[in-house]
Write an enzyme that holds these catalytic residues in place. Structure first.
Site, mmCIF file in Angstrom:
data_model
loop_
_atom_site.group_PDB
_atom_site.id
_atom_site.type_symbol
_atom_site.label_atom_id
_atom_site.label_comp_id
_atom_site.label_asym_id
_atom_site.label_seq_id
_atom_site.Cartn_x
_atom_site.Cartn_y
_atom_site.Cartn_z
ATOM 1 N N GLY B 252 0.802 -1.217 0.000
ATOM 2 C CA GLY B 252 0.000 0.000 0.000
ATOM 3 C C GLY B 252 0.838 1.272 0.000
ATOM 4 O O GLY B 252 2.068 1.246 0.144
ATOM 5 N N HIS B 253 0.147 2.381 -0.111
ATOM 6 C CA HIS B 253 0.809 3.675 -0.184
ATOM 7 C C HIS B 253 1.491 4.022 1.144
ATOM 8 O O HIS B 253 1.023 3.688 2.211
ATOM 9 C CB HIS B 253 -0.175 4.771 -0.584
ATOM 10 C CG HIS B 253 -1.368 4.899 0.304
ATOM 11 N ND1 HIS B 253 -2.483 4.109 0.193
ATOM 12 C CD2 HIS B 253 -1.637 5.729 1.335
ATOM 13 C CE1 HIS B 253 -3.368 4.447 1.094
ATOM 14 N NE2 HIS B 253 -2.890 5.420 1.818
ATOM 15 N N ASN B 254 2.627 4.656 1.022
ATOM 16 C CA ASN B 254 3.394 5.160 2.176
ATOM 17 C C ASN B 254 4.096 4.045 2.967
ATOM 18 O O ASN B 254 4.709 4.325 4.000
ATOM 19 C CB ASN B 254 2.523 5.947 3.164
ATOM 20 C CG ASN B 254 1.740 7.056 2.511
ATOM 21 O OD1 ASN B 254 2.138 7.556 1.461
ATOM 22 N ND2 ASN B 254 0.643 7.440 3.110
#
Lengths: 347, 347, 347
Positions: B252-254
């Site tokens: 996922g993002h980050n």
């Protein structure tokens, strides 16, 4: 990358919407408040809701504007006195969404028109300002409405229809006859309209059921990278307007998904299941075939739903059950050590 | 396929490294010791660590050389007297890795240069000996350093950078601005840099948070087929050097992944989670968002990690817990039959 | 879309096979009995097995023919007297499969021949009536037997072989040397033959084991969208004839799958595992490496198989166990509330 046009305090007031305190400024980029380095003078940061004494830790010095929740802005002014403009909003996350869109340096359309390397059937109909990227393919009788964007290598099958303003990123495949609503966003590698997994045992092995139905995505639907949505046997697999489907999700044939549904990554929904409006499903959950998840229900990540879930309920576990019961079950399993000691002591 | 150059006993001594007994030989191919058929005379087999009496079962007759663990080589000589060269190594698996690389008949580069059908933006910069395969796409201002290989249909977005010696197999997508380290290997269909799954509830449905950050892959990172790594909201999703990510994994993002991490197939890591150096995660595990998995931790396949895991711990189950507790819990659940009989007998 | 040729009652008798009552008719399309709208006069509907009193609810008025189970046809005649032809079959699902195939309006081949935009190596050998779609790629020495269909953007690697009548949909990747049987159907985005996830810890991080083996798919195999099947280290990863693999499934290196196996969506099978003939695995299940699932075994959706499963058994849960034990375990966990009350009352 292209430089977005500058955003003024006046525009921010209408866009976020915000009450703006401090100097009138113009900003050009969103800045990460936890990133290292010096913030550029044309940056805006969005601060999450925080206790007042946490403000001092944020690196907001040097930025042009700070966005914070209405109740936080005064505390912010105390700590970071003076310089940055303070834009007070009711919802910092919504403000982030709108600023991120407004200041996105990636153009949705690199160039309007059909790239010389794309293969567009002469019977396809393209609206105004359509952008067909390099090596994209558009089949016979397909329709791309106004402002549609096809990324590199995207494939739109024969007779498919893509609504106005929708974006198909790189290598998305829309199979024959699929209908995509307006302003949809399909991330790279998504496959919409493959044949469902349906077979009939025959005398010489399983015989495939050809899926003669289609997929219909409502307006403002988003589908994640490498996700798959299968076409219906007959009729249509449907995703309602504004529903968002994450990466690597699998939606089986004949599934009906309502409006405003959120389905996180790697979740699977088996054939012919119905999911009501505003349902939220966490990541890596599984939903069996032919069940119904009522409107506003919430399903925990990793849950395995084997039967229908009433509207508004929150379920978790495998097999999934109401969250309160699942939490109680986990508590009781945690008492097993004591139970076992008791039984051994008296047996 | 191309015939690899012959490997001599002398080269094997340095490459594996190995102590070589028996005749000096040259080999050209790795042979499967459990396969049927006659081994060719230019083959080498690598035997796993085995009890001495198991040697007789292996089909090594006819091959030029046998690789075995140092302690096993004498037993081997007893059973398969005479003919094959015996290469004694400290680590048979490492020897297999090095031989497989040395004798791989698939050229990493079919042909150096840009295939006539590829679409390379004129502003892209290509290093020495770059190979761009058929129908690959390289966007504006992208950089391909020396010896980069793009497979058929691979897409490198605008402003992306691919480090020296990296290989992007067929249909890999590197979105705009993504940074790929040196000697990375990305398998077919992987998507690096799609927008994260982040939305803000707005008055007319969820509004997408545009992800303005990027993805940075360190040197020697590998990513499996059809895996997805989302770009950060701001800043970067990071995969540290030498980390290996298997097929159909979702990052996922980050997310921040350290160095030397191994993540097996179909595992998902939700947004903003941090994974320390040398962590090993089994297949089909799930890790919630905003948690931390400490360095050297191990997560069992299928586990569902819902909170942070201390460094060095081994966790399993769903919700995941320390492995010892999970095993104990499984044991106690196995005692439920006896517990229930006890309770029924006294109630 | 193309209009399929009309199907007469006489042809239906042989195809389904069916006993046909009522008028002799011709049909051109399958109709969904639960869909809204008026059925066209050239439609046929297939009714599932139902209680007699349910017939009145089905919208079959207006259609040319109704297919129902032999025992149901008389009840049908009572309710929907007169007009539609009634085709009585032993197996309505098999009838659906055959009608869906016969009346599929999507041509398997849009056009025979090699599309001008495809890139076919001059050393590749193409059989009769092969169709290579736009922007497909065929590598050196690859073989496409008679009647093979490559969808838009499909990639066939060097030395790969695709058997007669097989269909590779959009963007399928068949890596170098992979062997696909006859009449296989590979859905969009599937990747067959990527390197397995195998590494050896080395002095400077994990070293990749190059996978020098291949993948062999038997005749009549189907593979779902964005599914991945890894090549063997040496030898071959094998999928037996008539086995069907759903979307987003991961099959690890060296796995051997027997004949007539069904594996539902998002299931993962780790390396070197063997799956016997006629095994059925539900969705989102996981199977550990180096285990064996005996012939005719059934694995529940979401199960996590950590050890070998005897032939004919049905297993579920995580870790998976015989279904009867898993159901019993779930029952006993449901008794924990009573057990805990008992223990608290006496402690």
């Amino acid at each position: 990358m292209t430089e977005p046009s500058p955003l003024t305090s006046a525009e921010a007031r209408a866009l976020l919407p915000a009450r703006t305190d401090g100097p009138d400024v113009t900003v050009r980029r969103l800045w990460d408040p936890v990133a290292g380095g010096e913030a550029p003078a044309d940056a805006v940061v969005v601060l999450p809701r925080l206790a007042a004494d946490a403000w001092a830790r944020w690196r907001v010095a040097g930025v042009a504007a700070v966005v914070a929740a209405i109740g936080d802005v005064d505390a912010l002014a105390d700590v970071h006195a003076g310089d940055p403009a303070r834009w007070a909003v009711a919802d910092t996350r919504l403000a982030l969404a709108r600023l991120s869109r407004r200041l996105d340096p990636r153009p949705a359309v690199a160039e309007v028109g059909v790239h010389a390397s794309a293969v567009v059937d002469e019977s396809a109909r393209l609206g105004a300002r359509v952008a067909v990227g390099p090596l994209a393919v558009v089949g016979a009788d397909a329709i791309l409405e106004d402002d549609v964007v096809l990324g590199a290598g995207a494939v739109v099958g024969a007779g498919a229809r893509v609504g106005a303003g929708s974006v198909l990123r790189e290598r998305v495949v829309i199979e024959d006859g699929v209908v995509v609503g307006r302003r949809c966003w399909l991330q790279a590698g998504a496959v919409i309209g493959g044949d469902g997994f349906g077979f009939a045992p025959g005398p010489r092995g399983a015989e495939r059921i050809h899926h003669l139905g289609t997929v219909v995505l409502g307006d403002d639907v988003e589908v994640g990278a490498n996700a798959c949505i299968d076409r219906a046997t007959l009729g249509a697999t449907v995703v309602g307007p504004r529903s968002k489907i994450d990466n690597l999700v699998q939606i089986g044939h004949n599934v009906r998904i309502g409006a405003d549904v959120l389905i996180a990554g790697q979740t699977g929904v088996a054939g012919s299941t119905a999911i009501g409006d505003r349902v939220v499903i966490g990541g890596a959950a599984g939903v069996a075939d032919h069940v119904e998840i009522g409107a506003d229900a919430r399903i925990a990540g990793g849950a395995g739903v084997t039967k229908s879930v009433p509207a508004g309920d929150t379920w978790g576990g495998y097999p999934a059950q109401p969250m309160r019961r699942w939490v109680r079950e986990r508590y009781l399993i945690g008492r097993l050590e004591a139970i076992w000691a008791f039984v051994k002591g008296r047996a």
